[in-house]
Design an enzyme around this catalytic site. Sequence first.
Site, PDB file in Angstrom:
ATOM      1  N   ASP A   1       0.840  -1.198   0.000  1.00 32.68           N
ATOM      2  CA  ASP A   1       0.000   0.000   0.000  1.00 32.68           C
ATOM      3  C   ASP A   1       0.879   1.253   0.000  1.00 32.68           C
ATOM      4  OD1 ASP A   1      -2.466  -1.648   0.572  1.00 32.68           O
ATOM      5  OD2 ASP A   1      -1.249  -2.091   2.330  1.00 32.68           O
TER       6      ASP A   1
ATOM      7  N   HIS B   1      -4.594  -3.420   6.336  1.00 30.70           N
ATOM      8  CA  HIS B   1      -4.379  -3.648   4.902  1.00 30.70           C
ATOM      9  C   HIS B   1      -5.733  -4.038   4.295  1.00 30.70           C
ATOM     10  CE1 HIS B   1      -2.835  -4.959   1.092  1.00 30.70           C
ATOM     11  NE2 HIS B   1      -3.274  -6.187   1.292  1.00 30.70           N
TER      12      HIS B   1
HETATM   13  N1  NAD Z   1      -0.610  -8.130   2.300  1.00 31.15           N
HETATM   14  C1  NAD Z   1      -0.606  -7.888   0.995  1.00 31.15           C
HETATM   15  O1  NAD Z   1      -0.261  -6.776   0.569  1.00 31.15           O
HETATM   16  C2  NAD Z   1      -0.984  -8.946  -0.004  1.00 31.15           C
HETATM   17  C3  NAD Z   1      -0.789  -8.698  -1.371  1.00 31.15           C
HETATM   18  C4  NAD Z   1      -1.153  -9.685  -2.290  1.00 31.15           C
HETATM   19  C5  NAD Z   1      -1.703 -10.892  -1.857  1.00 31.15           C
HETATM   20  N2  NAD Z   1      -1.886 -11.097  -0.530  1.00 31.15           N
HETATM   21  C6  NAD Z   1      -2.416 -12.369  -0.024  1.00 31.15           C
HETATM   22  O2  NAD Z   1      -1.391 -13.371  -0.083  1.00 31.15           O
HETATM   23  C7  NAD Z   1      -1.990 -14.667  -0.083  1.00 31.15           C
HETATM   24  C8  NAD Z   1      -1.370 -15.542  -1.169  1.00 31.15           C
HETATM   25  O3  NAD Z   1      -1.655 -15.026  -2.441  1.00 31.15           O
HETATM   26  P1  NAD Z   1      -1.231 -15.809  -3.775  1.00 31.15           P
HETATM   27  O4  NAD Z   1      -1.693 -14.965  -4.896  1.00 31.15           O
HETATM   28  O5  NAD Z   1       0.194 -16.249  -3.716  1.00 31.15           O
HETATM   29  O6  NAD Z   1      -2.199 -17.084  -3.675  1.00 31.15           O
HETATM   30  P2  NAD Z   1      -2.040 -18.480  -4.434  1.00 31.15           P
HETATM   31  O7  NAD Z   1      -3.354 -19.177  -4.299  1.00 31.15           O
HETATM   32  O8  NAD Z   1      -1.447 -18.312  -5.782  1.00 31.15           O
HETATM   33  O9  NAD Z   1      -0.966 -19.229  -3.544  1.00 31.15           O
HETATM   34  C9  NAD Z   1      -1.209 -19.566  -2.223  1.00 31.15           C
HETATM   35  C10 NAD Z   1      -0.392 -20.812  -1.954  1.00 31.15           C
HETATM   36  O10 NAD Z   1      -0.511 -21.092  -0.580  1.00 31.15           O
HETATM   37  C11 NAD Z   1      -0.625 -22.488  -0.428  1.00 31.15           C
HETATM   38  N3  NAD Z   1      -1.255 -22.740   0.861  1.00 31.15           N
HETATM   39  C12 NAD Z   1      -2.562 -22.637   1.203  1.00 31.15           C
HETATM   40  N4  NAD Z   1      -2.724 -22.994   2.485  1.00 31.15           N
HETATM   41  C13 NAD Z   1      -1.498 -23.294   2.970  1.00 31.15           C
HETATM   42  C14 NAD Z   1      -1.020 -23.732   4.225  1.00 31.15           C
HETATM   43  N5  NAD Z   1      -1.842 -23.949   5.257  1.00 31.15           N
HETATM   44  N6  NAD Z   1       0.300 -23.952   4.362  1.00 31.15           N
HETATM   45  C15 NAD Z   1       1.138 -23.763   3.329  1.00 31.15           C
HETATM   46  N7  NAD Z   1       0.756 -23.373   2.111  1.00 31.15           N
HETATM   47  C16 NAD Z   1      -0.560 -23.133   1.940  1.00 31.15           C
HETATM   48  C17 NAD Z   1      -1.459 -22.950  -1.632  1.00 31.15           C
HETATM   49  O11 NAD Z   1      -1.236 -24.324  -1.907  1.00 31.15           O
HETATM   50  C18 NAD Z   1      -0.896 -22.034  -2.722  1.00 31.15           C
HETATM   51  O12 NAD Z   1       0.196 -22.624  -3.413  1.00 31.15           O
HETATM   52  C19 NAD Z   1      -3.486 -14.408  -0.268  1.00 31.15           C
HETATM   53  O13 NAD Z   1      -4.130 -14.475   0.999  1.00 31.15           O
HETATM   54  C20 NAD Z   1      -3.546 -12.993  -0.812  1.00 31.15           C
HETATM   55  O14 NAD Z   1      -4.785 -12.364  -0.548  1.00 31.15           O
HETATM   56  C21 NAD Z   1      -1.533 -10.159   0.399  1.00 31.15           C
HETATM   57  O1  LMR Z   2      -6.462  -7.096  -2.558  1.00 28.44           O
HETATM   58  C1  LMR Z   2      -6.215  -8.290  -2.425  1.00 28.44           C
HETATM   59  O2  LMR Z   2      -7.057  -9.132  -2.107  1.00 28.44           O
HETATM   60  C2  LMR Z   2      -4.802  -8.763  -2.654  1.00 28.44           C
HETATM   61  C3  LMR Z   2      -3.829  -7.918  -1.940  1.00 28.44           C
HETATM   62  O3  LMR Z   2      -4.134  -7.758  -0.588  1.00 28.44           O
HETATM   63  C4  LMR Z   2      -3.582  -6.591  -2.614  1.00 28.44           C
HETATM   64  O4  LMR Z   2      -3.644  -5.563  -1.937  1.00 28.44           O
HETATM   65  O5  LMR Z   2      -3.297  -6.585  -3.819  1.00 28.44           O
END
Ligand code: NAD
Ligand code: LMR
Length: 349
Positions: free
Chosen positions: A182, A210
């Site tokens: 962010d 967030h």
């Molecule tokens: N804080 C932020 O700024 C931010 C930004 C982007 C995404 N995210 C979050 O990050 C997370 C991951 O996003 P992504 O796009 O990589 O998702 P994705 O679905 O591509 O990958 C998630 C991975 O986590 C694995 N997984 C699920 N449960 C698990 C567990 N208990 N132990 C280990 N591995 C596990 C899945 O098998 C998968 O490979 C989501 O919750 C998304 O919303 C946060």
């Molecule tokens: O917005 C979402 O769900 C993914 C991530 O937290 C983001 O900010 O891109």
Amino acid sequence: MYKGLSTGIRTFSTANFFATGKGKAPLRVAITGASGQIGYQLLFRIASGDMLGKDQPVILQCLELPGAMNALKGVSMELDDCAFPLLKGIVQSDNPEVAFEGADYALLVGAKPRSKGMERGDLLAANAQIFSVQGKALDKTANRDTLRVLVVGNPANTNALIAARNAPNIDPKRFSAMTRLDHNRGLAQLSQKANCSVTDITDFCIWGNHSATQYPDITSTKISGKSISNYISDNAWIKDNFIPTVQQRGAAIIAARGLSSAASAASAAIDHMRDWTYGTNGQWTSMAVFSDGSYGADKGLYFSYPVICKNGQYEIVQGLKLDQFSKERFDVTNKELISERDAIAHLLP
Ligand SMILES: NC(=O)c1ccc[n+]([C@@H]2O[C@H](COP(=O)([O-])OP(=O)(O)OC[C@H]3O[C@@H](n4cnc5c(N)ncnc54)[C@H](O)[C@@H]3O)[C@@H](O)[C@H]2O)c1
Ligand SMILES: O=C(O)C[C@H](O)C(=O)O
């Protein structure tokens, strides 16, 4: 010879794992969800030295779900094929206690991402259990004296709270959640509007969650040392365009890509861990950290603050005056975090 737990799948696929080499000892970096979208962007950058420096060897300790172990094997093969000089080993496991064993860093990414039409809060129930299990595992096997934890999986602030509370032997200040994405989004929007470099912008921060209630705050912001009002005088743009754009950027990316942000999220995670470790040279950044009640945020929440990192630690910037507009937005995001905490109270020991 490496000794450790005998459960879980542990594979050392990198040929030079046992090489003693010269220079620094390797640091252990655990990454959950390692074969997911963000994991796939993160691992290669950590292994190339972007996070901990070009002279810091690392061992990647990857956690995945049992059904994703084959995909993880493929990622691990690709890591081998990069022949990264700093990569001293890869652990692949579906057991958190194995993946976190001796970890100096833990990037908790693995969780379900939201899809179109969902708010991040909708993921609360789906992902909360994961962080309770992982908090306990960190408590048991991670390196408590050095550990730095970054929660990326959403809803990140409340997941950090769950993980930290389930790790009673680890200082809660060693846990954090990611609002650096962010923060970086805000810098990019401001630099485009003011036609300056992102590095010219200082004293900008994200407060709170967030989520869409976060408050991107330009009250103290300067460009090349002068108040931002010298460059952006259009207050309506700040209120009606800038703030909602940053708050809604995650949803806008999901709408455009059909998937949530990945490369930018991984890049922000690298920035967060690097700055926490090596410092911000007196500059502000944003991190969601254990609230000590500063500015009236509820104590114990993981709340995004302006922080300055120095000597491997963060300090919340103190002494800022919140005007009425800022105070109202601060209260909204604080309230949302309290309601998230209430919804998962049963997972907080
Ligand atoms: N804080 C932020 O700024 C931010 C930004 C982007 C995404 N995210 C979050 O990050 C997370 C991951 O996003 P992504 O796009 O990589 O998702 P994705 O679905 O591509 O990958 C998630 C991975 O986590 C694995 N997984 C699920 N449960 C698990 C567990 N208990 N132990 C280990 N591995 C596990 C899945 O098998 C998968 O490979 C989501 O919750 C998304 O919303 C946060
Ligand atoms: O917005 C979402 O769900 C993914 C991530 O937290 C983001 O900010 O891109």
